[in-house]
Write an enzyme that holds these catalytic residues in place. Structure first.
Site, PDB file in Angstrom:
ATOM      1  N   GLY A 268     -14.693  25.083  -4.718  1.00 31.11           N
ATOM      2  CA  GLY A 268     -15.451  23.766  -4.731  1.00 31.11           C
ATOM      3  C   GLY A 268     -14.899  22.902  -5.605  1.00 31.11           C
TER       4      GLY A 268
ATOM      5  N   TYR B  26     -32.543  23.598  -0.705  1.00 29.30           N
ATOM      6  CA  TYR B  26     -31.501  23.510  -1.817  1.00 29.30           C
ATOM      7  C   TYR B  26     -32.048  24.417  -2.933  1.00 29.30           C
ATOM      8  CZ  TYR B  26     -28.775  22.356  -5.876  1.00 29.30           C
ATOM      9  OH  TYR B  26     -27.843  22.167  -7.060  1.00 29.30           O
TER      10      TYR B  26
END
Ligand code: SER
Length: 314
Positions: free
Chosen positions: A9, A143
């Site tokens: 990422g 999330y």
């Protein structure tokens, strides 16, 4: 032993800055950046870069096999606002991405793993001011509960497999080298770009919405200090509270106005991110980070604002 560090990422807001910092510290060839797309950052080139989707465990395993990383930083995630638009995708990436990495880290004997959690693990029934490390946690975003479940998995892998996994509950992060994407705290970065470009900004959060925030320099330093701390100093293997600076859009605008007197802020009437912000803490108690690995913040609101404007002015 020489380090081989894999950052998964690497194109995101934190990943970009981490790669640059880790390369400064360990040398370019010691840090393998990876993401699903090539990096757009001029300093993060094809060299020492791998294209990989963290959900593709076969390809991910090839990378573990090839580099035998001593440290892995897993930053690939879908943030709070985007997660509400794509709940299943957010759960899948945030959870199965983590499980793939934890599993491979055990298999390939990775020495240390870093995985970020967030203030989003707290919810409407958590105390909102000076939120303690341990309290009611009832996050109501995908999330948020993917991060809370992830914290439980991290601790589980530490206990069951002895994996040295370390984590921070980041506040909203503000930096100038990379842009955030899909978060509720993004306004605090966007405001600087708009202030410099147009002298005005429409905030999607209301004037008085206080949230815990942190300047990226502090966040990266916290990450590296946590990763460098002796393992016996780390008593929390889920994720550490990290406080930062708490302020509202109105307070941030007032600080910007000290540098740009004509700057004007306005506020959107209805935005789905407001409800998310309203379920999160206003401020955080990070006593344990201070006590256990000497954490201390450097940048307050004034110092952060001055530094952001200085660097973005170009
Ligand atoms: N900054 C993130 C978000 O707003 C929280 O971790 O989604």
């Amino acid at each position: 032993m020489s380090e081989k560090i894999l950052v998964i990422g690497a194109n995101g807001q934190i990943g970009t800055e981490l790669v640059l910092n880790l390369r400064g510290k360990y040398g370019a060839e010691a840090v393998i950046a990876s993401d699903i797309h090539p990096s757009k950052h001029p300093l993060i080139t094809e060299e020492h870069f791998e294209l990989v989707n963290v959900l593709d465990k076969v390809l991910l395993e090839n990378i573990f096999e090839k580099y035998q990383p001593t440290q892995v930083y897993l930053l690939a995630a879908i943030l709070s606002a985007t997660g509400e638009k794509h709940p299943q995708m957010a759960w899948d990436l945030n959870m199965n991405g983590l499980l793939n990495v934890l599993d491979l880290a055990v298999k390939y004997k990775t020495q240390k793993v870093f995985w970020p959690s967030s203030i989003a693990v707290f919810g409407p029934n958590s105390p909102r001011d000076n939120t303690p490390q341990y309290c009611t946690m009832d996050p109501n975003t995908v999330y948020g509960f993917s991060k809370l479940a992830g914290e439980r998995w991290c601790e589980y892998y530490f206990i069951k497999h002895g994996l040295d996994v370390r984590s921070l509950r980041y506040p909203g992060l503000i930096g100038w080298k990379s842009d955030p994407g899909g978060g509720t705290t993004d306004y605090a970065v966007n405001i600087f770009h708009e202030a410099l470009a147009n002298n005005k900004y429409e905030s999607f959060l209301s004037a008085g919405t206080a949230l815990p925030m942190m300047y990226m320099d502090d966040a990266i330093r916290a990450t590296l200090e946590l990763m460098d701390a002796p393992a016996d100093k780390i008593t929390i293997r889920s994720s550490y509270n990290l406080a930062g600076i708490s302020f509202t859009p109105e307070q941030l605008a007032a600080e910007i106005k000290k540098h740009l007197p004509d700057f004007e802020i306005s506020y959107a009437e209805h935005d789905p991110r407001q409800a998310i912000a309203d379920s999160w803490p206003r401020s955080i108690d990070d006593t344990q980070a201070a006590q256990e690995w000497n954490w201390k913040i450097n940048y307050d609101l004034a110092a952060m604002t001055a530094d952001m404007l200085e660097n973005l002015k170009g």
